[in-house]
Design an enzyme around this catalytic site. Structure first.
Site, PDB file in Angstrom:
ATOM      1  N   HIS A  12      11.058 -48.412 -40.647  1.00 48.62           N
ATOM      2  CA  HIS A  12      10.555 -47.687 -39.463  1.00 48.62           C
ATOM      3  C   HIS A  12      11.289 -48.218 -38.244  1.00 48.62           C
ATOM      4  CE1 HIS A  12       7.046 -45.725 -37.181  1.00 48.62           C
ATOM      5  NE2 HIS A  12       7.935 -46.107 -36.275  1.00 48.62           N
ATOM      6  N   HIS A  14      13.353 -47.172 -34.359  1.00 54.63           N
ATOM      7  CA  HIS A  14      13.774 -46.273 -33.285  1.00 54.63           C
ATOM      8  C   HIS A  14      15.127 -46.741 -32.761  1.00 54.63           C
ATOM      9  CE1 HIS A  14       9.835 -44.248 -32.901  1.00 54.63           C
ATOM     10  NE2 HIS A  14       9.362 -45.430 -33.270  1.00 54.63           N
ATOM     11  N   LYS A  98       8.495 -36.923 -40.543  1.00 52.48           N
ATOM     12  CA  LYS A  98       7.607 -37.706 -39.683  1.00 52.48           C
ATOM     13  C   LYS A  98       6.559 -36.823 -39.024  1.00 52.48           C
ATOM     14  CE  LYS A  98       5.961 -41.274 -37.617  1.00 52.48           C
ATOM     15  NZ  LYS A  98       6.632 -42.391 -36.943  1.00 52.48           N
ATOM     16  N   HIS A 136       2.229 -41.148 -38.221  1.00 56.06           N
ATOM     17  CA  HIS A 136       1.669 -41.897 -37.103  1.00 56.06           C
ATOM     18  C   HIS A 136       0.179 -41.589 -37.104  1.00 56.06           C
ATOM     19  CE1 HIS A 136       1.845 -43.713 -32.933  1.00 56.06           C
ATOM     20  NE2 HIS A 136       0.628 -43.177 -32.969  1.00 56.06           N
ATOM     21  N   HIS A 174       3.100 -48.353 -39.334  1.00 60.37           N
ATOM     22  CA  HIS A 174       2.630 -49.392 -38.407  1.00 60.37           C
ATOM     23  C   HIS A 174       1.102 -49.536 -38.408  1.00 60.37           C
ATOM     24  CE1 HIS A 174       2.218 -45.787 -36.024  1.00 60.37           C
ATOM     25  NE2 HIS A 174       3.456 -45.786 -35.590  1.00 60.37           N
ATOM     26  N   ASP A 248       9.210 -50.881 -36.360  1.00 61.91           N
ATOM     27  CA  ASP A 248       8.870 -49.998 -35.242  1.00 61.91           C
ATOM     28  C   ASP A 248       9.534 -50.494 -33.964  1.00 61.91           C
ATOM     29  OD1 ASP A 248       7.783 -47.809 -33.937  1.00 61.91           O
ATOM     30  OD2 ASP A 248       5.832 -48.755 -33.591  1.00 61.91           O
TER      31      ASP A 248
END
Length: 346
Positions: A12, A14, A98, A136, A174, A248
């Site tokens: 995970h 970004h 996602k 999420h 997460h 994350d």
């Protein structure tokens, strides 16, 4: 003390785009072999064509000697079609879809408003194509307390989803609560897994307020009570195959964190492995660290484990106060602090 482990993957991550991508990607590529790359750009990565173009941008931004492999994802919307899921699978470059509830976190405004009413045919096609749903897991109802949003999402969305589509592979991203641990453990092994971040393993919600408001400890899902942190530590250090590394890591410029309406996200890529090692050492579970960092995620996704190794050495090192780039500064997790484990590549 030294610990040699199989090179980990980040399930995970970004990476952003543009200058920010070029600035932060070396920090992940230095330690991780592969990463599931989040699609919440502006505009979001909603098509296979966009995912392939983003993948090329990532590869171009990598250091020349890097073997880092980005694993792409699609951003699920109310308008996503089953045909797009077929194209994604056929591409060989997309490894998940996602789900952001609309308004749940950074750049989630284009996310799903009605999962069962508008996305069910897509979810059924994901079962056919063996593409996991990466969730999420927070409701966005403003009447639900922010510290309860994960728990309510499990009760109202995830439990019914598993009942309706038991064949769908789900990654609860997460996780932050004992409720999430219990939910994951209640599901069939191999069908529902969870990623766990460094911050949710080592910090509780006090870290947001100690010595004043701490914007660099603000992330979504927000940090929770100590009892939840302890539950997550117990889960990941138990040896269960259901939990795996997902940092994350979410970079924002310093000026966008330290402002009247600061962005959610913690840039932890430079320190993540050091923090995970600290947590496992303190739990007396260093013998289980490699499975969490390097085996469980690849096994869940049905991908081969990495062949290369890296070494964690018990050697104190100081985290930089700032990472400076031409576009601005980024404050890393534990900025200015000292960590006990240092990573060296074999």
């Amino acid at each position: 003390m030294e610990l040699s482990i199989t090179q980990p993957d980040d399930w995970h991550l970004h990476l952003r785009d543009g200058d920010l991508l070029e600035g932060v990607i070396p920090h992940s590529a230095k330690h991780f072999g592969r990463a599931i790359v989040m699609p919440n750009l502006k505009p979001p990565i909603t098509t296979t064509a966009a995912a392939l173009a983003y993948r090329e941008s990532i590869l171009k931004a990598l250091p020349k000697d890097s073997s880092f492999t980005p694993l792409m994802t699609l951003y699920l919307t109310d308008m996503t079609s089953p045909d797009e899921i077929k194209r994604a699978k056929k591409s060989g470059a997309v490894y998940g879809v996602k789900l952001y509830p609309a308004g749940a976190t950074t750049n989630s405004q284009d996310g799903v408003t009605d999962l069962f009413g508008k996305c069910f045919p897509v979810l059924e096609e994901m079962v056919e194509q063996d593409l996991p749903l990466l969730v999420h897991g927070e409701v966005t109802d403003p009447n639900v307390d922010i510290f309860d949003r994960e728990k309510v999402y499990i009760e109202t969305i995830l439990v019914p989803l598993v009942q309706k589509l038991p064949q769908l592979k789900i990654v609860m991203e997460h996780i932050t609560t004992m409720d999430a641990v219990k939910f994951v453990m209640s599901c069939k092994e191999g069908s529902v897994g969870a990623t766990v971040t460094p911050q949710h393993l080592i910090l509780n919600r006090n870290a947001l307020f100690q010595g004043g408001l701490q914007p660099h400890n603000y992330c979504l899902p927000v940090l929770k009570r100590e009892i939840h942190r302890q539950a997550i530590v117990s889960a990941v250090t138990s040896g269960s195959k259901r939990f795996f590394l997902g940092t994350d890591s979410a970079p924002h410029e310093k000026r966008k964190k330290e402002c009247a309406c600061g962005c959610a996200g913690i840039f932890n890529a430079p320190v993540a492995l050091s923090v995970y090692a600290k947590v496992f050492e303190e739990a007396g579970a260093l013998d289980k660290l490699e499975a969490f960092t390097s085996f469980n995620g690849s096994d869940f996704y049905g991908l081969p484990r990495n062949k290369s190794k890296l070494t964690l050495k018990k050697a104190p090192w100081k985290v930089p106060e700032l990472l400076s780039f031409p576009f601005g500064d980024i404050v890393p997790m534990f900025a200015g602090g000292t960590l006990e484990w240092e990573v060296s590549l074999n």
